[in-house]
Design a protein around this motif. Structure first.
Motif, mmCIF file in Angstrom:
data_model
loop_
_atom_site.group_PDB
_atom_site.id
_atom_site.type_symbol
_atom_site.label_atom_id
_atom_site.label_comp_id
_atom_site.label_asym_id
_atom_site.label_seq_id
_atom_site.Cartn_x
_atom_site.Cartn_y
_atom_site.Cartn_z
ATOM 1 N N GLY A 104 53.949 63.668 46.883
ATOM 2 C CA GLY A 104 53.712 63.824 48.311
ATOM 3 C C GLY A 104 54.619 62.932 49.139
ATOM 4 N N GLN A 105 54.848 61.714 48.661
ATOM 5 C CA GLN A 105 55.761 60.808 49.356
ATOM 6 C C GLN A 105 57.180 61.377 49.371
ATOM 7 O OE1 GLN A 105 55.247 57.179 47.152
ATOM 8 N NE2 GLN A 105 53.341 56.620 48.197
ATOM 9 N N ILE A 106 57.590 61.937 48.235
ATOM 10 C CA ILE A 106 58.921 62.548 48.156
ATOM 11 C C ILE A 106 59.012 63.732 49.105
ATOM 12 C CG2 ILE A 106 60.476 63.842 46.654
ATOM 13 C CD1 ILE A 106 59.412 62.118 44.316
ATOM 14 N N ALA A 107 57.974 64.577 49.075
ATOM 15 C CA ALA A 107 57.989 65.800 49.885
ATOM 16 C C ALA A 107 57.984 65.509 51.377
ATOM 17 C CB ALA A 107 56.790 66.670 49.518
ATOM 18 N N ALA A 108 57.497 64.329 51.772
ATOM 19 C CA ALA A 108 57.454 63.977 53.191
ATOM 20 C C ALA A 108 58.817 63.560 53.722
ATOM 21 C CB ALA A 108 56.447 62.853 53.415
ATOM 22 N N ASN A 109 59.754 63.276 52.830
ATOM 23 C CA ASN A 109 61.081 62.837 53.242
ATOM 24 C C ASN A 109 61.993 64.025 53.543
ATOM 25 O OD1 ASN A 109 60.424 60.103 52.939
ATOM 26 N ND2 ASN A 109 60.878 60.167 50.745
ATOM 27 N N SER A 110 63.143 63.738 54.089
ATOM 28 C CA SER A 110 64.111 64.776 54.426
ATOM 29 C C SER A 110 64.504 65.570 53.197
ATOM 30 C CB SER A 110 65.362 64.133 55.034
ATOM 31 O OG SER A 110 66.484 64.985 54.919
ATOM 32 N N THR B 174 74.850 64.502 54.152
ATOM 33 C CA THR B 174 73.535 64.242 54.742
ATOM 34 C C THR B 174 73.631 63.741 56.169
ATOM 35 O OG1 THR B 174 72.744 63.635 52.523
ATOM 36 C CG2 THR B 174 71.338 63.055 54.377
ATOM 37 N N VAL B 175 74.558 62.823 56.427
ATOM 38 C CA VAL B 175 74.581 62.148 57.723
ATOM 39 C C VAL B 175 74.956 63.092 58.868
ATOM 40 C CG1 VAL B 175 77.003 61.379 57.759
ATOM 41 C CG2 VAL B 175 75.193 59.921 58.764
ATOM 42 N N PHE B 176 75.668 64.160 58.553
ATOM 43 C CA PHE B 176 76.043 65.109 59.601
ATOM 44 C C PHE B 176 75.085 66.308 59.657
ATOM 45 C CE2 PHE B 176 80.171 63.112 58.394
ATOM 46 C CZ PHE B 176 80.324 62.367 59.554
ATOM 47 N N SER B 177 73.927 66.192 59.020
ATOM 48 C CA SER B 177 72.968 67.294 58.973
ATOM 49 C C SER B 177 71.956 67.184 60.108
ATOM 50 C CB SER B 177 72.208 67.287 57.637
ATOM 51 O OG SER B 177 71.317 66.189 57.585
ATOM 52 N N ALA B 178 71.264 68.289 60.348
ATOM 53 C CA ALA B 178 70.200 68.292 61.353
ATOM 54 C C ALA B 178 69.047 67.381 60.943
ATOM 55 C CB ALA B 178 69.697 69.721 61.565
ATOM 56 N N ASP B 179 68.842 67.193 59.645
ATOM 57 C CA ASP B 179 67.783 66.301 59.174
ATOM 58 C C ASP B 179 68.030 64.873 59.637
ATOM 59 O OD1 ASP B 179 66.581 68.430 57.913
ATOM 60 O OD2 ASP B 179 66.279 67.350 56.021
ATOM 61 N N ARG B 180 69.283 64.423 59.554
ATOM 62 C CA ARG B 180 69.591 63.053 60.000
ATOM 63 C C ARG B 180 69.304 62.894 61.478
ATOM 64 N NH1 ARG B 180 72.985 61.188 63.887
ATOM 65 N NH2 ARG B 180 74.615 62.592 63.114
ATOM 66 N N ARG B 181 69.689 63.881 62.284
ATOM 67 C CA ARG B 181 69.455 63.794 63.724
ATOM 68 C C ARG B 181 67.959 63.760 64.041
ATOM 69 N NH1 ARG B 181 74.193 66.942 63.480
ATOM 70 N NH2 ARG B 181 73.064 68.914 63.310
ATOM 71 N N GLU B 182 67.186 64.584 63.320
ATOM 72 C CA GLU B 182 65.737 64.596 63.529
ATOM 73 C C GLU B 182 65.110 63.295 63.048
ATOM 74 O OE1 GLU B 182 61.618 65.484 63.976
ATOM 75 O OE2 GLU B 182 63.464 65.942 65.066
ATOM 76 N N VAL C 141 66.393 60.215 62.928
ATOM 77 C CA VAL C 141 66.658 59.138 63.877
ATOM 78 C C VAL C 141 65.858 59.352 65.161
ATOM 79 C CG1 VAL C 141 68.426 58.056 65.320
ATOM 80 C CG2 VAL C 141 68.942 58.651 62.934
ATOM 81 N N ARG C 142 65.820 60.596 65.636
ATOM 82 C CA ARG C 142 65.081 60.903 66.864
ATOM 83 C C ARG C 142 63.589 60.593 66.685
ATOM 84 N NH1 ARG C 142 67.538 65.319 67.962
ATOM 85 N NH2 ARG C 142 66.240 66.651 66.651
ATOM 86 N N ALA C 143 63.029 60.970 65.543
ATOM 87 C CA ALA C 143 61.607 60.713 65.292
ATOM 88 C C ALA C 143 61.323 59.215 65.218
ATOM 89 C CB ALA C 143 61.182 61.398 63.990
ATOM 90 N N PHE C 144 62.240 58.465 64.610
ATOM 91 C CA PHE C 144 62.072 57.011 64.519
ATOM 92 C C PHE C 144 62.044 56.398 65.917
ATOM 93 C CE2 PHE C 144 63.942 52.754 64.428
ATOM 94 C CZ PHE C 144 63.094 52.107 63.530
ATOM 95 N N LEU C 145 62.982 56.799 66.773
ATOM 96 C CA LEU C 145 63.057 56.235 68.118
ATOM 97 C C LEU C 145 61.856 56.640 68.965
ATOM 98 C CD1 LEU C 145 66.866 56.771 68.831
ATOM 99 C CD2 LEU C 145 65.707 54.640 68.218
ATOM 100 N N GLU C 146 61.311 57.835 68.682
ATOM 101 C CA GLU C 146 60.154 58.313 69.449
ATOM 102 C C GLU C 146 58.828 57.925 68.799
ATOM 103 O OE1 GLU C 146 60.804 62.514 69.793
ATOM 104 O OE2 GLU C 146 62.583 62.292 71.068
ATOM 105 N N ARG C 147 58.905 57.179 67.699
ATOM 106 C CA ARG C 147 57.727 56.659 67.002
ATOM 107 C C ARG C 147 56.750 57.772 66.613
ATOM 108 N NH1 ARG C 147 56.305 50.949 70.179
ATOM 109 N NH2 ARG C 147 58.401 50.046 69.937
ATOM 110 N N ARG C 148 57.307 58.793 65.939
ATOM 111 C CA ARG C 148 56.494 59.906 65.461
ATOM 112 C C ARG C 148 56.989 60.313 64.077
ATOM 113 N NH1 ARG C 148 59.754 64.303 65.589
ATOM 114 N NH2 ARG C 148 61.477 64.289 67.092
ATOM 115 N N SER C 149 56.218 61.140 63.407
ATOM 116 C CA SER C 149 56.632 61.659 62.108
ATOM 117 C C SER C 149 57.686 62.731 62.315
ATOM 118 C CB SER C 149 55.446 62.249 61.357
ATOM 119 O OG SER C 149 54.481 61.254 61.090
ATOM 120 N N PRO C 150 58.721 62.764 61.470
ATOM 121 C CA PRO C 150 59.766 63.767 61.647
ATOM 122 C C PRO C 150 59.277 65.169 61.268
ATOM 123 C CG PRO C 150 60.156 62.487 59.671
ATOM 124 C CD PRO C 150 59.007 61.832 60.373
ATOM 125 N N ILE C 151 59.842 66.159 61.919
ATOM 126 C CA ILE C 151 59.634 67.556 61.569
ATOM 127 C C ILE C 151 60.966 68.073 61.062
ATOM 128 C CG2 ILE C 151 58.924 69.832 62.394
ATOM 129 C CD1 ILE C 151 57.424 68.401 64.665
#
Length: 260
Positions: free
Chosen positions: A199-205, A238-246, A248-258
Protein backbone atom coordinates in the motif's frame (compact mmCIF):
# COMPACT_ATOMS: atom_id res chain seq x y z
CA UNK A 1 -9.59 -25.89 -13.19
CA UNK A 2 -12.88 -27.80 -13.00
CA UNK A 3 -16.09 -26.37 -11.62
CA UNK A 4 -16.14 -28.71 -8.60
CA UNK A 5 -12.93 -27.61 -6.93
CA UNK A 6 -11.37 -24.48 -5.49
CA UNK A 7 -8.87 -22.65 -7.68
CA UNK A 8 -5.20 -23.26 -6.91
CA UNK A 9 -4.51 -19.53 -7.24
CA UNK A 10 -6.82 -16.68 -6.29
CA UNK A 11 -6.45 -13.10 -7.52
CA UNK A 12 -7.89 -10.62 -5.01
CA UNK A 13 -8.47 -6.92 -5.62
CA UNK A 14 -7.53 -4.56 -2.76
CA UNK A 15 -7.91 -1.37 -4.77
CA UNK A 16 -4.45 -0.17 -5.77
CA UNK A 17 -2.97 -3.45 -4.46
CA UNK A 18 -3.62 -6.89 -5.93
CA UNK A 19 -3.08 -10.11 -4.00
CA UNK A 20 -2.06 -13.33 -5.73
CA UNK A 21 -2.95 -16.02 -3.19
CA UNK A 22 -1.62 -19.57 -3.47
CA UNK A 23 -4.67 -21.63 -2.59
CA UNK A 24 -3.80 -25.32 -2.98
CA UNK A 25 -4.20 -25.70 0.76
CA UNK A 26 -4.45 -29.48 1.16
CA UNK A 27 -1.15 -29.96 -0.71
CA UNK A 28 0.52 -27.04 1.11
CA UNK A 29 0.70 -25.26 -2.23
CA UNK A 30 2.92 -27.89 -3.82
CA UNK A 31 3.69 -26.67 -7.33
CA UNK A 32 1.71 -28.71 -9.83
CA UNK A 33 1.32 -28.02 -13.52
CA UNK A 34 -2.21 -26.78 -12.88
CA UNK A 35 -1.11 -24.38 -10.14
CA UNK A 36 1.64 -23.02 -12.40
CA UNK A 37 -0.86 -22.42 -15.19
CA UNK A 38 -3.21 -20.60 -12.82
CA UNK A 39 -0.32 -18.49 -11.53
CA UNK A 40 0.36 -17.35 -15.10
CA UNK A 41 -3.30 -16.39 -15.45
CA UNK A 42 -3.31 -14.48 -12.17
CA UNK A 43 -0.22 -12.51 -13.16
CA UNK A 44 -1.90 -11.57 -16.42
CA UNK A 45 -4.97 -10.47 -14.47
CA UNK A 46 -2.98 -7.98 -12.38
CA UNK A 47 -2.71 -5.56 -15.30
CA UNK A 48 -6.48 -5.71 -15.89
CA UNK A 49 -7.08 -4.71 -12.26
CA UNK A 50 -4.89 -1.64 -12.65
CA UNK A 51 -2.99 -2.47 -9.46
CA UNK A 52 0.12 -0.49 -8.57
CA UNK A 53 1.64 -3.19 -6.35
CA UNK A 54 1.13 -6.91 -5.74
CA UNK A 55 1.34 -9.21 -2.73
CA UNK A 56 2.09 -12.91 -3.22
CA UNK A 57 0.58 -14.82 -0.31
CA UNK A 58 -0.49 -18.26 0.85
CA UNK A 59 -3.82 -19.53 2.16
CA UNK A 60 -2.22 -22.71 3.54
CA UNK A 61 -1.60 -22.84 7.30
CA UNK A 62 2.02 -23.60 8.09
CA UNK A 63 3.29 -23.27 4.55
CA UNK A 64 3.94 -20.66 1.91
CA UNK A 65 4.81 -23.31 -0.69
CA UNK A 66 6.63 -26.60 -0.12
CA UNK A 67 8.07 -26.79 -3.63
CA UNK A 68 7.32 -29.02 -6.59
CA UNK A 69 4.54 -31.61 -6.41
CA UNK A 70 6.72 -34.72 -6.30
CA UNK A 71 3.70 -37.03 -6.47
CA UNK A 72 2.75 -35.53 -9.82
CA UNK A 73 6.34 -35.64 -11.00
CA UNK A 74 6.57 -39.31 -10.08
CA UNK A 75 3.99 -40.00 -12.77
CA UNK A 76 5.69 -37.98 -15.50
CA UNK A 77 7.65 -39.41 -18.40
CA UNK A 78 10.75 -37.63 -19.66
CA UNK A 79 8.54 -35.94 -22.24
CA UNK A 80 6.14 -34.95 -19.48
CA UNK A 81 9.00 -33.39 -17.53
CA UNK A 82 9.94 -31.36 -20.58
CA UNK A 83 6.40 -30.13 -21.10
CA UNK A 84 6.00 -29.21 -17.44
CA UNK A 85 9.31 -27.36 -17.53
CA UNK A 86 7.98 -24.97 -20.15
CA UNK A 87 4.94 -24.18 -18.00
CA UNK A 88 7.04 -23.71 -14.88
CA UNK A 89 9.44 -21.33 -16.61
CA UNK A 90 6.50 -19.23 -17.78
CA UNK A 91 5.02 -19.23 -14.27
CA UNK A 92 8.16 -18.02 -12.53
CA UNK A 93 8.77 -15.54 -15.34
CA UNK A 94 5.26 -14.17 -14.99
CA UNK A 95 6.09 -13.06 -11.44
CA UNK A 96 9.52 -11.66 -12.27
CA UNK A 97 8.12 -9.74 -15.25
CA UNK A 98 5.14 -8.12 -13.54
CA UNK A 99 5.11 -4.41 -14.38
CA UNK A 100 4.62 -3.39 -10.73
CA UNK A 101 6.53 -4.22 -7.52
CA UNK A 102 5.73 -7.54 -5.85
CA UNK A 103 5.96 -8.27 -2.11
CA UNK A 104 6.01 -11.87 -0.88
CA UNK A 105 4.21 -12.68 2.40
CA UNK A 106 5.87 -15.83 3.72
CA UNK A 107 5.00 -18.06 6.65
CA UNK A 108 5.90 -21.67 7.38
CA UNK A 109 7.82 -23.68 4.82
CA UNK A 110 9.03 -21.98 1.64
CA UNK A 111 11.21 -24.64 0.07
CA UNK A 112 12.56 -25.34 -3.39
CA UNK A 113 10.27 -23.79 -5.94
CA UNK A 114 8.34 -22.22 -3.09
CA UNK A 115 11.35 -20.19 -2.00
CA UNK A 116 12.08 -19.41 -5.64
CA UNK A 117 8.60 -17.90 -5.97
CA UNK A 118 9.50 -15.56 -3.12
CA UNK A 119 12.88 -14.80 -4.70
CA UNK A 120 11.05 -13.68 -7.85
CA UNK A 121 9.51 -10.86 -5.80
CA UNK A 122 11.02 -7.45 -5.11
CA UNK A 123 10.65 -7.75 -1.33
CA UNK A 124 10.19 -10.71 1.01
CA UNK A 125 8.30 -10.34 4.28
CA UNK A 126 8.46 -13.43 6.49
CA UNK A 127 7.09 -14.21 9.91
CA UNK A 128 8.90 -16.06 12.66
CA UNK A 129 7.53 -19.44 11.58
CA UNK A 130 9.18 -19.24 8.17
CA UNK A 131 11.70 -21.85 7.03
CA UNK A 132 13.37 -21.33 3.66
CA UNK A 133 15.71 -23.40 1.54
CA UNK A 134 16.63 -24.84 -1.84
CA UNK A 135 16.96 -28.59 -1.16
CA UNK A 136 16.90 -29.74 -4.79
CA UNK A 137 20.35 -31.37 -4.74
CA UNK A 138 19.03 -33.83 -2.15
CA UNK A 139 16.68 -35.12 -4.85
CA UNK A 140 19.21 -35.25 -7.65
CA UNK A 141 18.07 -32.04 -9.34
CA UNK A 142 19.04 -28.37 -9.31
CA UNK A 143 16.92 -25.28 -8.63
CA UNK A 144 15.00 -24.44 -11.79
CA UNK A 145 12.87 -21.42 -10.85
CA UNK A 146 15.72 -18.94 -10.87
CA UNK A 147 17.28 -19.89 -7.53
CA UNK A 148 20.87 -20.22 -8.78
CA UNK A 149 20.65 -16.72 -10.27
CA UNK A 150 18.38 -14.82 -7.89
CA UNK A 151 19.82 -16.03 -4.58
CA UNK A 152 23.43 -14.92 -5.19
CA UNK A 153 22.13 -11.55 -6.37
CA UNK A 154 20.22 -11.20 -3.12
CA UNK A 155 22.60 -12.68 -0.56
CA UNK A 156 25.99 -13.09 -2.27
CA UNK A 157 27.80 -16.09 -3.74
CA UNK A 158 28.90 -17.68 -0.46
CA UNK A 159 25.48 -17.72 1.12
CA UNK A 160 23.91 -18.99 -2.10
CA UNK A 161 26.51 -21.76 -2.40
CA UNK A 162 25.91 -22.74 1.22
CA UNK A 163 22.17 -23.13 0.74
CA UNK A 164 22.14 -24.63 -2.74
CA UNK A 165 25.02 -27.10 -2.36
CA UNK A 166 24.02 -28.36 1.09
CA UNK A 167 20.27 -28.16 0.50
CA UNK A 168 19.79 -27.19 4.14
CA UNK A 169 16.72 -25.53 5.60
CA UNK A 170 17.14 -22.09 7.17
CA UNK A 171 14.86 -20.82 9.97
CA UNK A 172 13.50 -17.30 9.88
CA UNK A 173 15.91 -15.58 12.28
CA UNK A 174 18.98 -16.90 10.46
CA UNK A 175 17.36 -16.15 7.11
CA UNK A 176 16.95 -12.52 8.12
CA UNK A 177 20.59 -12.28 9.21
CA UNK A 178 21.76 -13.78 5.90
CA UNK A 179 19.65 -11.38 3.84
CA UNK A 180 17.39 -14.13 2.50
CA UNK A 181 14.35 -12.15 3.65
CA UNK A 182 13.88 -8.41 3.97
CA UNK A 183 11.54 -7.99 6.93
CA UNK A 184 11.03 -10.41 9.82
CA UNK A 185 7.70 -9.99 11.62
CA UNK A 186 5.90 -11.77 14.47
CA UNK A 187 4.06 -14.99 13.68
CA UNK A 188 0.84 -14.39 11.78
CA UNK A 189 1.75 -10.86 10.67
CA UNK A 190 3.31 -11.64 7.29
CA UNK A 191 0.27 -10.86 5.15
CA UNK A 192 -0.80 -7.72 6.98
CA UNK A 193 2.74 -6.33 6.83
CA UNK A 194 3.13 -7.19 3.14
CA UNK A 195 -0.18 -5.52 2.32
CA UNK A 196 0.88 -2.46 4.30
CA UNK A 197 4.18 -2.22 2.41
CA UNK A 198 2.45 -2.74 -0.93
CA UNK A 199 0.00 0.00 0.00
CA UNK A 200 2.86 2.37 0.76
CA UNK A 201 4.39 1.59 -2.63
CA UNK A 202 1.07 2.00 -4.42
CA UNK A 203 0.55 5.43 -2.84
CA UNK A 204 3.70 6.76 -4.50
CA UNK A 205 4.10 8.08 -8.02
CA UNK A 206 3.61 5.21 -10.48
CA UNK A 207 6.09 6.82 -12.88
CA UNK A 208 8.73 7.26 -10.17
CA UNK A 209 8.25 3.75 -8.76
CA UNK A 210 8.50 2.17 -12.21
CA UNK A 211 11.63 4.06 -13.18
CA UNK A 212 13.31 3.54 -9.80
CA UNK A 213 12.54 -0.18 -9.88
CA UNK A 214 13.90 -0.56 -13.39
CA UNK A 215 17.11 1.23 -12.39
CA UNK A 216 17.47 -0.99 -9.31
CA UNK A 217 17.07 -4.16 -11.34
CA UNK A 218 19.48 -3.11 -14.08
CA UNK A 219 22.08 -2.14 -11.47
CA UNK A 220 22.53 -5.81 -10.58
CA UNK A 221 24.12 -6.61 -13.94
CA UNK A 222 26.34 -3.63 -14.65
CA UNK A 223 29.35 -1.65 -13.39
CA UNK A 224 29.01 1.50 -11.29
CA UNK A 225 29.65 3.98 -14.11
CA UNK A 226 27.04 2.34 -16.34
CA UNK A 227 24.67 2.10 -13.39
CA UNK A 228 24.95 5.83 -12.74
CA UNK A 229 24.05 6.46 -16.38
CA UNK A 230 21.01 4.19 -15.95
CA UNK A 231 20.02 6.16 -12.85
CA UNK A 232 20.43 9.45 -14.71
CA UNK A 233 18.14 8.22 -17.49
CA UNK A 234 15.56 7.14 -14.88
CA UNK A 235 15.80 10.53 -13.19
CA UNK A 236 15.28 12.39 -16.46
CA UNK A 237 12.35 10.19 -17.44
CA UNK A 238 10.71 11.00 -14.10
CA UNK A 239 11.56 14.62 -13.39
CA UNK A 240 9.99 15.88 -16.61
CA UNK A 241 6.78 13.86 -16.08
CA UNK A 242 3.35 15.04 -14.99
CA UNK A 243 3.80 12.97 -11.81
CA UNK A 244 6.72 15.15 -10.71
CA UNK A 245 4.72 18.32 -11.28
CA UNK A 246 1.77 16.94 -9.31
CA UNK A 247 4.03 15.69 -6.51
CA UNK A 248 5.66 19.08 -5.98
CA UNK A 249 2.32 20.91 -6.29
CA UNK A 250 0.69 18.60 -3.72
CA UNK A 251 3.61 19.08 -1.32
CA UNK A 252 3.36 22.88 -1.55
CA UNK A 253 -0.42 22.74 -1.12
CA UNK A 254 -0.09 20.33 1.83
CA UNK A 255 -2.35 17.65 0.37
CA UNK A 256 -2.04 14.09 -0.89
CA UNK A 257 -1.04 13.88 -4.56
CA UNK A 258 -3.45 12.68 -7.22
CA UNK A 259 -1.11 10.98 -9.65
CA UNK A 260 -1.78 11.48 -13.34
Amino acid sequence: MTADREPDVVLADHGTVAEIRLNRVAARNALSTALAEELIGAAEGVRELGARAVVLSSAAPGAFCVGADLKERGRLSDAGFGAQRLVFRRAFGSLRDLHVPVVAAVHGHALGGGFELALCCDLIVADETAVVGLPEVRLGIVPGGGGTQLLPRRAGYGTAADLILTGRHVPAIEAAKLGLIDRLVPAGHDLATALEIAGQIAANSPVAVTNARNALRRALDTDLASGLDIEDAAWRATVFSADRREGVRAFLERRSPIWP
